[in-house]
Motif scaffolding. Structure first.
Motif, PDB file in Angstrom:
ATOM      1  N   LEU A  18      -1.495  59.463  45.223  1.00  0.00           N
ATOM      2  CA  LEU A  18      -0.328  59.855  44.919  1.00  0.00           C
ATOM      3  C   LEU A  18      -0.195  61.373  44.925  1.00  0.00           C
ATOM      4  O   LEU A  18       1.162  61.400  44.098  1.00  0.00           O
ATOM      5  N   VAL A  19      -0.946  61.948  45.201  1.00  0.00           N
ATOM      6  CA  VAL A  19      -0.460  64.087  44.419  1.00  0.00           C
ATOM      7  C   VAL A  19       0.208  63.717  45.165  1.00  0.00           C
ATOM      8  O   VAL A  19       1.139  63.789  46.426  1.00  0.00           O
ATOM      9  N   SER A 317      -0.202  51.100  53.554  1.00  0.00           N
ATOM     10  CA  SER A 317      -0.387  51.119  51.920  1.00  0.00           C
ATOM     11  C   SER A 317       0.130  52.809  51.319  1.00  0.00           C
ATOM     12  O   SER A 317       0.383  53.861  52.438  1.00  0.00           O
ATOM     13  N   PRO A 318      -0.286  53.241  50.288  1.00  0.00           N
ATOM     14  CA  PRO A 318       0.285  54.541  50.491  1.00  0.00           C
ATOM     15  C   PRO A 318      -0.566  55.171  50.700  1.00  0.00           C
ATOM     16  O   PRO A 318       0.067  56.670  51.235  1.00  0.00           O
ATOM     17  N   GLU A 319      -2.058  55.192  51.056  1.00  0.00           N
ATOM     18  CA  GLU A 319      -2.913  56.296  52.205  1.00  0.00           C
ATOM     19  C   GLU A 319      -1.899  56.812  53.027  1.00  0.00           C
ATOM     20  O   GLU A 319      -1.999  57.634  54.032  1.00  0.00           O
ATOM     21  N   ASP A 320      -1.798  54.593  54.092  1.00  0.00           N
ATOM     22  CA  ASP A 320      -1.288  55.379  55.519  1.00  0.00           C
ATOM     23  C   ASP A 320       0.120  55.806  55.262  1.00  0.00           C
ATOM     24  O   ASP A 320      -0.070  56.464  56.667  1.00  0.00           O
ATOM     25  N   ALA A 321       0.687  56.162  54.525  1.00  0.00           N
ATOM     26  CA  ALA A 321       2.636  56.444  54.596  1.00  0.00           C
ATOM     27  C   ALA A 321       1.862  57.843  54.886  1.00  0.00           C
ATOM     28  O   ALA A 321       2.588  58.548  55.836  1.00  0.00           O
ATOM     29  N   VAL A 322       1.047  58.207  53.438  1.00  0.00           N
ATOM     30  CA  VAL A 322       1.215  59.953  53.623  1.00  0.00           C
ATOM     31  C   VAL A 322       0.583  60.407  54.916  1.00  0.00           C
ATOM     32  O   VAL A 322       1.141  61.601  55.571  1.00  0.00           O
ATOM     33  N   ARG A 323      -0.517  59.591  55.815  1.00  0.00           N
ATOM     34  CA  ARG A 323      -0.949  60.403  57.111  1.00  0.00           C
ATOM     35  C   ARG A 323      -0.172  59.953  57.762  1.00  0.00           C
ATOM     36  O   ARG A 323      -0.143  60.855  58.862  1.00  0.00           O
ATOM     37  N   TRP A 324      -0.033  59.083  58.102  1.00  0.00           N
ATOM     38  CA  TRP A 324       1.854  59.217  58.594  1.00  0.00           C
ATOM     39  C   TRP A 324       2.278  59.726  59.234  1.00  0.00           C
ATOM     40  O   TRP A 324       2.562  60.614  59.681  1.00  0.00           O
ATOM     41  N   ALA A 325       3.319  60.050  57.702  1.00  0.00           N
ATOM     42  CA  ALA A 325       3.740  61.125  57.964  1.00  0.00           C
ATOM     43  C   ALA A 325       3.148  62.199  57.796  1.00  0.00           C
ATOM     44  O   ALA A 325       4.282  63.624  58.773  1.00  0.00           O
ATOM     45  N   ALA A 326       2.008  63.018  57.816  1.00  0.00           N
ATOM     46  CA  ALA A 326       1.505  64.116  58.043  1.00  0.00           C
ATOM     47  C   ALA A 326       0.861  64.412  59.439  1.00  0.00           C
ATOM     48  O   ALA A 326       1.286  65.559  59.779  1.00  0.00           O
ATOM     49  N   PRO A 340       4.446  54.442  45.951  1.00  0.00           N
ATOM     50  CA  PRO A 340       4.274  54.267  44.006  1.00  0.00           C
ATOM     51  C   PRO A 340       4.445  55.609  43.862  1.00  0.00           C
ATOM     52  O   PRO A 340       3.140  56.465  44.540  1.00  0.00           O
ATOM     53  N   PRO A 341       5.229  55.923  42.720  1.00  0.00           N
ATOM     54  CA  PRO A 341       5.599  54.935  41.607  1.00  0.00           C
ATOM     55  C   PRO A 341       7.437  55.262  42.784  1.00  0.00           C
ATOM     56  O   PRO A 341       8.317  54.876  41.319  1.00  0.00           O
ATOM     57  N   SER A 342       7.467  56.211  43.031  1.00  0.00           N
ATOM     58  CA  SER A 342       9.036  56.261  43.873  1.00  0.00           C
ATOM     59  C   SER A 342       9.805  55.076  44.575  1.00  0.00           C
ATOM     60  O   SER A 342      11.175  54.784  43.745  1.00  0.00           O
ATOM     61  N   VAL A 343       8.901  53.742  44.359  1.00  0.00           N
ATOM     62  CA  VAL A 343       9.442  52.596  45.275  1.00  0.00           C
ATOM     63  C   VAL A 343       9.944  51.481  44.157  1.00  0.00           C
ATOM     64  O   VAL A 343       8.822  51.756  43.254  1.00  0.00           O
ATOM     65  N   PRO A 344      10.796  50.520  43.855  1.00  0.00           N
ATOM     66  CA  PRO A 344      10.546  50.279  42.917  1.00  0.00           C
ATOM     67  C   PRO A 344       9.557  47.966  43.070  1.00  0.00           C
ATOM     68  O   PRO A 344       8.993  47.437  42.103  1.00  0.00           O
ATOM     69  N   ASP A 345       9.105  47.924  44.253  1.00  0.00           N
ATOM     70  CA  ASP A 345       8.813  46.794  44.869  1.00  0.00           C
ATOM     71  C   ASP A 345       6.845  47.226  45.155  1.00  0.00           C
ATOM     72  O   ASP A 345       6.617  46.626  45.826  1.00  0.00           O
TER      73      ASP A 345
END
Length: 375
Positions: A18-19, A317-326, A340-345
C-alpha cells in the motif's frame, strides 16, 4: 526517538503493498490518459488556458488574502453568479478547493446537537467534514434511502444527510430523489457532493441534482469542484441564498483560507461558458464511459456499469492492482489504481475516467492494453 513510529508504519504499508509515491508528469506526456478527472477535455483547451492567463495578467498571480479581506475579486463574483445560474440555484460561493467546500458545507450546517447521516461510500472530504462537525454522525449503508429514513427517525432536531451524487470509486450514482424524499419526511436537509456529476450529468452537464429535479430546492445544498469537468482548480457550494450567507459567516475554510487564485477562477469561468456553448460534451463523456464498459466486459473483464464518467475494473488484490496499473503505464496507458484504505469495501480496482475528447481508436487501444496486461 521523535517520529520513530513512522518507520513501523512504513514497514506495514510495504508488507501490505500500500505504499504511495509521487510521480511528477511532464508537460507533454506520451501516455494515453484515462487516469485524470478531465472529463470534458478542457484542462488544455486553448480558450481555457487563455482564460487562466488573462485572469493572471489582470488580477495577479494570487488572490492576496482571504475572501473576506482582499481575496474576493469581481472575477470571483462573476464566476459565482454564472455557476448559480447554470446549475439552477439561488447562490454560489467559491472556495480554494472542492475539499474545502465540502468541509465548509458539512461543518457549518451540522451544529452541536444535530445529526449527520452519512453514506458509507462517501468521499474522504465528506467524511472529514463529518469528523470536524459538532453534530453526531451516523454512517448508513451505501445508497440505501430506507437506511437514511431509519437513521433520521431516531433523532429529533436539526439533521442533514450527506452523500456523493456520483461515487468516485465505482462511478455509481446516488438515488437523489429518494434521498430527498427521505429527508423531507423528517425535515432534514440534504447536502450532496456533485464533483463527478457537474459537466457530465443533467441537461447540458448541469449536474446530478438538476437531473433529479432538485435544483433550486430550499432544502438541498450542492458542492462541486472546478478541477474535474471544468479543467481548473477550486470548489464551490451552491444552494439557497440564506445558506450561502451563513457559510460566509460560519465556514472556517472560507473565512480563514486564502481565496482561489485568479487564474483558476478565470479558467473555470471560461470552461463553464464553453460548456454552455457546447453542451454536447456532457453526453459525449457519458457515451465514452458506456463504450468503455461494453468493450471491457466483452473482453471478459469485471467492470462496473457507469452512471457517469467513471469506469471501475476489479483487480484480484492490492498487489495485482498496483502491478496492473504499472504494466498499463509501461504499455503507454495511464489508469488510476484504487486500493485499501481508499476503497470502503476493500476491493482493489483500476479506475478509468472517460473523457469527451477520446476517439474511438483511443478507446479501442485502451481496452486492448488493459486486457493484455491483466493479472
Amino acid at each position: 526517538m521523535a517520529f520513530g513510529w513512522i518507520d513501523e508504519q512504513a514497514r506495514v504499508r510495504r508488507r501490505a503493498g500500500l505504499v504511495r509515491t509521487l510521480r511528477p508528469r511532464p508537460a507533454a506526456s506520451p501516455l494515453l490518459d484515462l487516469a485524470s478527472n478531465d472529463y470534458l477535455g478542457l484542462a488544455r483547451h486553448p480558450e481555457v488556458t487563455e482564460g487562466a492567463a488573462r485572469a493572471a495578467r489582470v488580477w495577479g498571480g494570487g488572490s492576496t488574502g482571504s475572501r473576506l479581506v482582499t481575496g474576493s475579486t469581481e472575477l470571483h463574483a462573476e464566476l459565482e453568479r454564472e455557476l448559480a445560474e447554470f446549475c439552477g440555484v439561488e447562490a454560489a460561493l467559491v472556495f480554494s478547493s472542492g475539499y474545502a467546500a465540502n468541509l465548509a458545507a458539512v461543518t457549518a450546517l451540522a451544529p452541536h446537537g444535530s445529526l449527520i447521516v452519512s453514506d458509507a461510500g462517501n468521499h474522504a472530504s465528506l467524511i472529514d467534514g463529518c469528523r470536524l462537525a459538532r453534530g453526531t454522525t451516523q454512517v448508513v449503508a451505501h445508497a440505501e434511502p430506507d437506511a437514511v429514513r431509519k437513521a433520521l427517525s431516531t433523532h429529533e432536531g436539526t439533521a442533514i444527510t450527506v452523500s456523493d451524487t456520483v461515487f468516485s470509486v465505482d462511478g455509481d450514482a446516488a438515488p437523489l430523489a429518494a434521498l430527498a424524499a427521505a429527508c423531507r419526511e423528517h425535515g432534514a436537509g440534504l447536502v450532496v457532493d456533485d464533483a463527478h456529476g457537474l459537466g457530465v450529468l443533467g441537461d447540458g452537464g448541469r449536474g446530478a441534482p438538476h437531473a433529479a429535479g432538485l435544483a433550486g430546492a430550499d432544502d438541498v445544498v450542492v458542492t462541486v469542484t472546478l478541477s474535474k469537468s471544468l479543467g481548473s482548480q477550486g470548489g464551490a457550494v451552491l444552494g439557497p441564498a440564506r445558506v450561502i450567507d451563513h457559510l460566509v459567516n460560519a465556514a472556517r475554510t472560507f473565512i480563514f483560507d486564502t481565496g482561489l487564485a485568479p487564474a483558476a477562477a478565470g479558467a473555470a469561468l471560461t470552461a463553464l461558458r464553453l460548456l454552455r456553448r457546447e453542451p454536447e460534451r456532457a453526453a459525449r463523456a457519458r457515451a465514452v464511459a458506456s463504450e468503455l464498459h461494453a468493450r471491457l466486459t466483452a473482453a471478459g473483464l469485471e467492470a462496473v456499469r457507469p452512471d457517469a464518467a467513471v469506469v471501475s475494473v476489479r483487480a484480484p488484490s492490492p498487489e495485482d492492482a498496483v502491478r496492473w496499473a504499472a504494466e498499463c503505464r509501461g504499455a503507454g496507458l495511464a489508469v488510476g489504481c484504487f486500493r485499501p484504505p481508499s476503497v470502503p469495501d476493500g476491493i482493489s480496482r483500476l479506475r478509468l475516467t472517460a473523457r469527451a475528447d477520446l476517439t474511438g481508436e483511443q478507446i479501442e487501444r485502451a481496452v486492448r492494453l488493459i486486457g493484455e496486461t491483466r493479472p
